[in-house]
Design an enzyme around this catalytic site. Structure first.
Site, PDB file in Angstrom:
ATOM      1  N   ALA A  72      -7.674 -19.135  -5.591  1.00  0.00           N
ATOM      2  CA  ALA A  72      -7.046 -20.331  -5.843  1.00  0.00           C
ATOM      3  C   ALA A  72      -8.225 -21.311  -6.359  1.00  0.00           C
ATOM      4  CB  ALA A  72      -6.176 -20.867  -4.799  1.00  0.00           C
ATOM      5  N   GLY A  87      -6.175 -15.740  -3.360  1.00  0.00           N
ATOM      6  CA  GLY A  87      -5.040 -15.502  -4.383  1.00  0.00           C
ATOM      7  C   GLY A  87      -5.304 -14.443  -5.644  1.00  0.00           C
ATOM      8  N   GLU A 142      -3.956 -11.439  -4.043  1.00  0.00           N
ATOM      9  CA  GLU A 142      -2.634 -11.353  -3.871  1.00  0.00           C
ATOM     10  C   GLU A 142      -1.906 -11.183  -5.041  1.00  0.00           C
ATOM     11  OE1 GLU A 142      -2.944 -15.305  -1.890  1.00  0.00           O
ATOM     12  OE2 GLU A 142      -1.404 -14.507  -0.439  1.00  0.00           O
ATOM     13  N   GLU A 173      -8.908 -16.440   3.124  1.00  0.00           N
ATOM     14  CA  GLU A 173      -8.374 -17.961   3.171  1.00  0.00           C
ATOM     15  C   GLU A 173      -8.607 -18.495   4.647  1.00  0.00           C
ATOM     16  OE1 GLU A 173      -7.090 -15.316   1.722  1.00  0.00           O
ATOM     17  OE2 GLU A 173      -5.673 -16.016   0.062  1.00  0.00           O
TER      18      GLU A 173
END
Ligand code: NAD
Length: 719
Positions: free
Chosen positions: A61, A100, A103, A123
């Protein structure tokens, strides 16, 4: 952004473009959504590859978006759209797939990684959890125990480990995108149902409850008050026990709590602070971006005691040639054995060959004639260090940087004893030097920007959190530690026990309280310093005046313990007792409690009840107050420097951001009010007198921490 191309006629290739790490910013997310739609609606396209530009798949992210209201296409539906696509989507992972980024890859049907790639869900280190389905998909893919390990620690895995765990389907040494395209062609038309991770249950796990109970207990213990690792366990439990949709709901709820927590703010602040300290600046105006470092290929270490050994290992592990000099033959032989052992163990852990040949040992200082940089680590004695520096100035080639690892001596004074003071800086390592992350690079008024840049660069190469600080007694870390330790001593005089003080500090999140810590490092170290400062007095004088030295309150408790031969773990007795000398398990010592009772009686002190809050306020606010003095003096360029020093070198809990961030969270007005309160009660303790910078910041409306720099500049210009 994301770029779309068609290759080999029928493979749609989507390339993420957002330097430096292709973070999933709003523009990148939108780019992916558009490109996926294009690929799926193009009848000529049979399969899709997602990759990142410049050899990096995706770093996760965009953290910069966290502070603002996130806009644009959300991540979760984007990943769902990829997973439910009716054409195979292959992630081509080069460089890194983190957070992310991983992911996104887990939403793809297949994953091909380059052998040098690293993958992970870090994270938790930012106070969060993988909340774009990562906590739900990873356990389904690799099983609950392995997923718990990765998600709760945030550790990165190599491509080889990822293959072994089943995170990736193939590893290649060649061009990853080419391999992914070839792979994508080979799987076109195959059923995708078995490849949609979210549609499967987690692999069966016997005795799930017992497993989660055990993991939760371990995580609680190591988290030291951090909430994110616990939420990570809860999210994985949801993956293991609930259908996917409900698991996602639980992931969302848990993330919502974390996202707005002070801990996430603190951890994200640490992330940025660690980068900010690399952009160092000196009061002279010299800065990181205008000062060029010198190349260092060959270095020397003088003195192979505790510190010199660790420093030699740290240097050799970065690939430097090291000349290691020790005058005492016996010490030299022992050091050689110890250093070789450390290098071998380190190499084994990292799966590389030990750099044993990189170190040359000598008893003769002449051996350092052609090195680029020397780190001196002889006894803490100014006369000896001066002599060594003079010898080095005569022996070394012109321009060699001379660094000292002194803990407390004056770097300027040492520099002034050499013909080239601009070449002298402090490189203050922490024991054990090859393990501890922190390095204070200490500059004096005459240190050249090039010398500072070189030491900072070398620190970075060694993997240290390197912080440039000005020269003063104790530099930043130890200077702030002094009032913290003194307050702990005063609390004992007033009625506390070492157990109570340590428990309060450990519950706050320190790995060890002040007394367990000083037992570990040795009580004699501080005793020697206090003796040198003329603070230690013999005799058994009693009463208040016996506890005033050099005009301020002084507690001789530490000195009295040393007089009893209680130096801590190494003697088996200190603030606690140990089974034998060198043993690590601290146990309460009834002797110490009666000693404290007798001491109080002798000095007419009446023990009172002291609670955890008072321990925290007195110890931590005294330390923070010194931090404000340091900022006011310009010894640290900003609060981030202090916070990085405390988090990486002094065990300050990272989820509390460092002492200055903590003060900002508590509220500067509150810190000031409590310091004033304690100062009134203890007027003979100067370190409780609030710093004038703290007062001025409060008077100017307590600006948030990222505005302190500006506020300090303004306040100084008004003086
Ligand atoms: P130490 O006593 O373990 O080792 C010092 C070594 O220097 C000894 O082996 C000694 O024989 C050698 N030596 C003395 N004179 C020498 C000379 N002229 N040439 C070559 N070698 C010589 O000391 P240490 O704990 O490693 O500390 C070294 C320095 O690092 C000190 O300045 C200390 O303040 C600083 N320091 C120590 C720590 C710590 O935790 N021990 C932490 C940070 C900084």
């Amino acid at each position: 952004m994301a770029e779309y191309n068609r290759v080999s006629e029928c493979v749609g290739v989507i390339t993420l473009r957002n330097p430096p790490v292709n973070a999933l910013s709003a523009a990148v997310r939108q780019g992916i959504v558009d490109a996926v739609q294009r690929a799926l609606s193009d009848p000529n396209v049979k399969s899709v590859v997602i990759c990142g530009q410049n050899g990096i798949f995706c770093g996760g992210a965009d953290i910069k978006e966290f502070g603002s209201n996130m806009t644009g296409h959300p991540l979760i539906p984007m990943i769902h759209a990829i997973e439910s696509a009716n054409k195979p989507v292959v992630a081509a992972i080069e460089g890194s797939a983190l957070g992310g980024g991983l992911e996104l890859a887990l939403g793809c049907h297949y994953r091909i990684a380059h052998s040098k790639a690293r993958l992970g869900l870090p994270e938790v280190s930012l106070g969060l959890l993988p909340a774009a389905g990562g906590s739900q998909r990873l356990p389904r893919l690799i099983g609950v125990p392995a997923a718990l390990n990765l998600i709760t620690t945030g550790r990165h895995v190599t491509a080889a480990e990822a293959l072994q765990l089943g995170i990736v389907d193939q590893v290649t040494d060649h061009n990853t995108v080419d391999a992914a395209v070839k792979f994508a062609l080979s799987v076109a038309g195959r059923s995708l149902d078995p490849r949609r991770i979210s549609t499967h249950p987690c692999p069966q796990q016997p005795d799930l409850d017992a497993l989660f109970e055990e993991v939760m207990q371990k995580v609680r213990q190591s988290a030291r008050g951090a909430i994110a690792p616990i939420a990570c366990v809860q999210a994985v439990r949801a993956a293991a026990t609930l259908p996917y949709a409900q698991g996602m709901e639980r992931e969302r709820e848990l993330m919502a709590t974390l996202f707005t927590s002070g801990q996430a703010r603190a951890l994200q602040y640490c992330f940025f602070a660690e980068r900010a300290v690399g952009r160092w600046r000196m009061p002279s105006g010299a800065r990181w971006d205008t000062s060029k470092s010198r190349p260092v290929h060959k270095a020397a270490v003088i003195g192979l005691g505790t510190m010199g050994r660790g420093i030699t290992v740290a240097l050799a592990q970065t690939g430097l040639s090291v000349i290691a000099v020790e005058t005492q033959e016996k010490q030299l032989m022992e050091a050689k054995q110890a250093i070789s052992g450390m290098l071998e163990r380190g190499a084994k852990r990292r799966g590389v060959a030990p750099a044993l040949d990189g170190v040359i040992y000598s008893q003769n200082i002449q051996a350092v004639a052609d090195v680029d940089l020397v780190i001196e680590a002889v006894f803490e004695d100014i006369a000896l260090k001066t002599k060594v520096f003079q010898q080095l100035s005569a022996v070394c080639k012109p321009g060699t940087l001379l660094c000292t690892n002194t803990s407390a001596l004056d770097v300027d004074q040492l520099a002034s004893e050499t013909p080239n003071p601009e070449l002298v800086v402090g490189m203050h390592f922490f024991a054990p030097a090859h393990v501890m992350k922190l390095l204070e690079v200490v500059y004096g008024p005459r240190s050249s920007p090039q010398a500072v840049a070189t030491a900072m660069q070398l620190g970075k190469k060694m993997g240290k959190a390197s912080v440039a600080v000005g020269n003063c007694r104790g530099f930043v870390g130890n200077r702030m530690l002094k009032p913290y330790i003194e307050e702990a001593f005063f609390l004992l005089e007033e009625g506390a026990t070492p157990e109570l003080v340590d428990q309060a500090l450990e519950e706050f999140g320190f790995p060890m309280g002040v007394f367990r810590m000083s037992d570990l490092s040795g009580l004699d170290v501080g005793w020697r310093v206090r003796k040198g400062d003329g603070l230690v007095e013999p005799g058994t004088a009693s009463g208040r005046f016996a506890r005033i030295r050099q005009g301020r309150r002084y507690s001789p408790l530490g000195d009295l313990l040393c007089e009893e031969g209680r130096f801590g773990q190494k003697t088996g007795r200190g603030w606690y007792q140990y089974d034998k000398p060198g043993s690590r398990v601290a146990r309460s010592d009834p002797w110490l409690h009666s000693f404290l009772g007798a001491y109080r009686a002798q000095h007419g002190l009446v023990a009172r009840r002291i609670d955890h809050q008072e321990v925290l306020e007195r110890c931590l606010y005294a330390l923070i107050n010194e931090g404000f003095h340091i900022l006011d003096d310009g010894i640290a360029a900003g609060p981030e420097d202090i916070d990085v020093i405390y988090v990486s070198g002094y065990g300050w809990p990272r989820h509390r951001g460092g002492p200055m961030f903590y003060a900002n969270m508590v509220g500067l007005a509150k810190v000031l009010e409590r310091l004033e309160h304690y100062q009134q009660l203890h007027p003979e303790v100067p370190h409780l007198q609030p710093s004038s910078l703290l007062r001025r910041l409060v008077a100017s409306g307590s600006p948030p921490i990222h505005k302190w720099g500006e506020a300090i500049k303004k306040l100084h210009s008004q003086l």
